[in-house]
Design a protein around this motif. Structure first.
Motif, short mmCIF file in Angstrom:
data_model
loop_
_atom_site.label_atom_id
_atom_site.label_comp_id
_atom_site.label_asym_id
_atom_site.label_seq_id
_atom_site.Cartn_x
_atom_site.Cartn_y
_atom_site.Cartn_z
N ILE A 55 0.63 -1.04 -0.14
CA ILE A 55 -0.23 0.26 -0.25
C ILE A 55 0.77 1.41 0.34
O ILE A 55 0.78 1.92 -0.68
CB ILE A 55 -1.18 0.09 1.06
CG1 ILE A 55 -2.15 0.81 1.15
CG2 ILE A 55 -0.57 0.31 2.38
CD1 ILE A 55 -2.75 0.81 -0.31
N THR A 56 1.85 1.14 0.78
CA THR A 56 3.50 2.51 0.86
C THR A 56 3.38 2.58 -1.15
O THR A 56 3.31 3.32 -1.89
CB THR A 56 4.61 1.81 1.42
OG1 THR A 56 3.67 1.57 3.38
CG2 THR A 56 4.93 2.81 1.33
N LEU A 57 3.68 1.77 -1.68
CA LEU A 57 4.13 1.26 -3.10
C LEU A 57 3.10 2.25 -3.66
O LEU A 57 3.75 3.02 -4.84
CB LEU A 57 4.05 0.38 -3.67
CG LEU A 57 5.08 0.16 -5.12
CD1 LEU A 57 6.44 0.80 -4.68
CD2 LEU A 57 5.32 -0.93 -5.34
N PHE A 58 1.71 1.84 -3.54
CA PHE A 58 1.01 2.36 -4.33
C PHE A 58 0.94 3.61 -3.97
O PHE A 58 0.54 4.11 -5.14
CB PHE A 58 -0.58 2.02 -3.49
CG PHE A 58 -1.67 2.32 -4.23
CD1 PHE A 58 -2.28 1.98 -6.06
CD2 PHE A 58 -2.26 3.12 -3.81
CE1 PHE A 58 -3.30 2.46 -6.22
CE2 PHE A 58 -3.65 4.07 -4.72
CZ PHE A 58 -4.12 3.99 -6.07
N SER B 33 -0.73 3.72 -22.15
CA SER B 33 -0.67 2.90 -21.40
C SER B 33 -0.74 2.76 -20.45
O SER B 33 -0.76 2.05 -18.97
CB SER B 33 1.16 2.21 -22.14
OG SER B 33 1.54 1.95 -22.46
N SER B 34 -0.06 4.27 -19.59
CA SER B 34 -0.14 4.74 -17.98
C SER B 34 -1.81 4.28 -18.15
O SER B 34 -1.91 4.00 -16.88
CB SER B 34 0.02 5.94 -18.01
OG SER B 34 1.42 6.07 -18.23
N VAL C 218 -5.37 -1.36 -14.02
CA VAL C 218 -5.38 -2.33 -12.98
C VAL C 218 -4.68 -2.22 -11.51
O VAL C 218 -5.02 -2.80 -10.41
CB VAL C 218 -4.57 -3.27 -13.56
CG1 VAL C 218 -3.53 -3.39 -13.02
CG2 VAL C 218 -4.32 -3.88 -15.11
N THR C 219 -3.95 -0.88 -11.38
CA THR C 219 -3.29 -0.83 -10.12
C THR C 219 -4.77 -0.57 -8.91
O THR C 219 -4.43 -0.90 -8.17
CB THR C 219 -3.26 0.16 -9.75
OG1 THR C 219 -2.95 1.61 -10.39
CG2 THR C 219 -1.04 0.31 -10.86
N VAL C 220 -5.43 0.26 -9.76
CA VAL C 220 -6.34 0.88 -8.61
C VAL C 220 -7.70 -0.37 -8.64
O VAL C 220 -8.46 -0.57 -7.05
CB VAL C 220 -7.50 1.92 -9.60
CG1 VAL C 220 -8.65 2.58 -9.19
CG2 VAL C 220 -6.39 3.22 -8.90
N LEU C 221 -7.81 -1.00 -9.58
CA LEU C 221 -9.22 -2.08 -9.72
C LEU C 221 -9.03 -3.32 -8.37
O LEU C 221 -9.55 -3.88 -8.31
CB LEU C 221 -9.78 -2.80 -10.65
CG LEU C 221 -10.20 -1.35 -10.79
CD1 LEU C 221 -11.04 -2.26 -12.93
CD2 LEU C 221 -11.28 -0.58 -10.59
N ILE C 222 -7.39 -3.41 -9.64
CA ILE C 222 -7.29 -5.59 -8.53
C ILE C 222 -6.02 -4.99 -7.95
O ILE C 222 -6.32 -5.12 -6.27
CB ILE C 222 -6.45 -6.06 -9.58
CG1 ILE C 222 -7.08 -6.34 -10.77
CG2 ILE C 222 -5.75 -7.47 -9.19
CD1 ILE C 222 -6.78 -6.86 -12.12
N THR D 74 -7.03 7.90 -10.30
CA THR D 74 -5.38 8.04 -10.71
C THR D 74 -5.16 7.38 -11.85
O THR D 74 -4.24 8.11 -11.99
CB THR D 74 -5.81 6.51 -9.54
OG1 THR D 74 -5.53 7.25 -8.42
CG2 THR D 74 -4.42 5.57 -9.89
N PRO D 75 -6.04 7.06 -12.48
CA PRO D 75 -5.06 6.37 -14.12
C PRO D 75 -5.50 7.61 -15.32
O PRO D 75 -4.28 7.90 -16.14
CB PRO D 75 -6.32 5.68 -14.48
CG PRO D 75 -7.10 5.16 -13.41
CD PRO D 75 -7.35 6.33 -12.36
N ILE D 76 -6.16 8.30 -15.05
CA ILE D 76 -5.74 10.11 -16.22
C ILE D 76 -4.80 10.41 -14.84
O ILE D 76 -3.62 11.30 -15.60
CB ILE D 76 -6.71 10.56 -15.40
CG1 ILE D 76 -7.58 11.93 -16.98
CG2 ILE D 76 -7.38 11.32 -14.41
CD1 ILE D 76 -6.86 10.84 -18.43
N PHE D 77 -4.44 10.54 -14.10
CA PHE D 77 -3.71 11.24 -13.36
C PHE D 77 -1.87 10.48 -13.42
O PHE D 77 -1.30 11.44 -13.74
CB PHE D 77 -3.37 11.12 -11.76
CG PHE D 77 -2.35 12.17 -10.67
CD1 PHE D 77 -2.44 13.68 -11.22
CD2 PHE D 77 -1.59 11.30 -10.05
CE1 PHE D 77 -1.04 13.82 -10.39
CE2 PHE D 77 -0.85 12.26 -9.32
CZ PHE D 77 -1.24 13.86 -9.43
#
Length: 359
Positions: free
Chosen positions: A60-63, A107-108, A114-118, A278-281
């Motif tokens: 979670i810190t990495l996120f 790509s980002s 993926v990072t937000v949903l999974i 997050t994805p758009i950021f």
């Protein structure tokens, strides 16, 4: 199907992202392990236990630092592209600077989804286990709090007595419609206090005109009663502030509970808005990093680009932190606290794209 040059760009970008993520993960583990060892230094646990807890909290810190990982990954991607002179080769294939940036942007976005949903949901669950285990070993484990459909519940310990507090909702510095039950060491009921309004500004609560029941005899006080506890408004707020341990579905449920309790849900709303944006950021930061790379001399050292990426990350972090604090404190609207930093960064990115397209 993707074209060969598209696969090449996406593959290289993802490789850079994974490498940088791994490096930052190692740094997070190294820094976190010191804190965990310090926490358990006076407790009798297996020597591997702090390392296990560090692995639970690290994802979670990495996120939280993924935005800066995208910045640095993009810089390293272009650094290698310039060093191997692959940009000229891509341009001979009819690929412009804008098209390259567009591939990286998309790509980002995908990686962000993926990072937000999974990834986030898995990382938050691991963080929950980490917090739960540490709470078991913490001195504060005897102080518990929960929000249910029936209201706010608190568990306290005072002078060998267990105290259970139930309140219907919170209104500023007050608990409303409060019932306080005192139990002895055998968990036999000793006293019950009922008050429509309790001031919790500090740890000496003020019960307004409470009804006290002692040995089945009730009496109504016509004045306020001072009741010492281990809770005040600030501590109660902190007990509900660790929202990083909740996945997206749990956040929505907690938001409903907070609103039914009368407790401010602004922090949860801000967190949900952050996740949704997050994805758009990530995509915008990738564009910004690419623009900077196109506008610097291509023979600059790798060290220069890494330092530049870190400085950019620090500046962006503080901009986001300032707006987030203003949103939490009600100084600006919650939506503005999330999207204004993104808007400012987007403006710089759009201006930069115009210049890059002219190169």
């Amino acid at each position: 199907m993707f074209k060969i040059y598209q696969r090449h760009i996406i593959k290289n970008f993802i490789n850079k992202f994974l490498v940088v993520s791994l490096i930052f993960l190692c740094l997070v583990i190294i820094l976190s392990i010191l804190e965990e060892i310090s926490f358990f230094k006076n407790l009798e646990v297996n020597f591997l236990f702090p390392y296990f807890l560090t692995l639970l909290s690290a994802p979670i810190t990495l996120f939280e630092i993924f935005p800066f990982i995208f910045l640095i990954s993009t810089q390293l991607f272009f650094y290698e592209l310039f060093r191997k002179d692959e940009l000229s080769l891509l341009k001979t294939s009819g690929l412009s600077n804008i098209k390259i940036i567009n591939i990286l942007f998309l790509s980002s976005l995908v990686i962000g989804l993926v990072t937000v949903l999974i990834y986030y949901n898995i990382a938050s669950k691991l963080k929950f286990y980490h917090t739960d285990i540490k709470n078991y070993f913490s001195n504060d484990n005897k102080y518990l709090a929960a929000v249910t459909d029936s209201g706010l519940w608190l568990k306290d310990e005072i002078d060998d007595n267990t105290v259970i507090v139930k309140a219907k909702f919170i209104e500023e510095n007050y608990l409303m419609n409060v019932i306080i039950n005192e139990f002895d060491q055998n968990f036999d009921l000793k006293k019950t206090y009922q008050s429509k309004k309790v001031n919790i500004r500090n740890k000496n609560w003020v019960l307004e005109n409470p009804q006290i029941t002692d040995q089945n005899i009730s009496s109504q006080m016509e004045k306020a009663l001072l009741y010492p506890t281990n809770f005040d408004k600030e501590k109660i707020s902190k007990l509900f502030s660790n929202i990083s341990t909740l996945n997206i579905f749990e956040l929505f449920n907690l938001k409903k509970d907070y609103e039914s309790l009368g407790y401010s849900s602004d922090e949860i709303v801000i967190h949900l808005l952050k996740l949704s944006s997050t994805p758009i950021f990530y995509g915008i930061l990738t564009i910004l990093s690419a623009i900077i790379m196109f506008n610097f001399k291509r023979n600059e050292s790798l060290f220069f680009h890494v330092i530049l990426g870190i400085l950019m990350s620090v500046v962006i972090y503080y901009v986001i932190f300032i707006f987030g604090s203003l949103g939490n404190n009600g100084k600006i609207p919650v939506i503005s606290s999330i999207f204004m930093p993104i808007l400012f960064i987007s403006i710089f990115a759009i201006i930069g794209l115009i210049r890059v397209n002219e190169k």
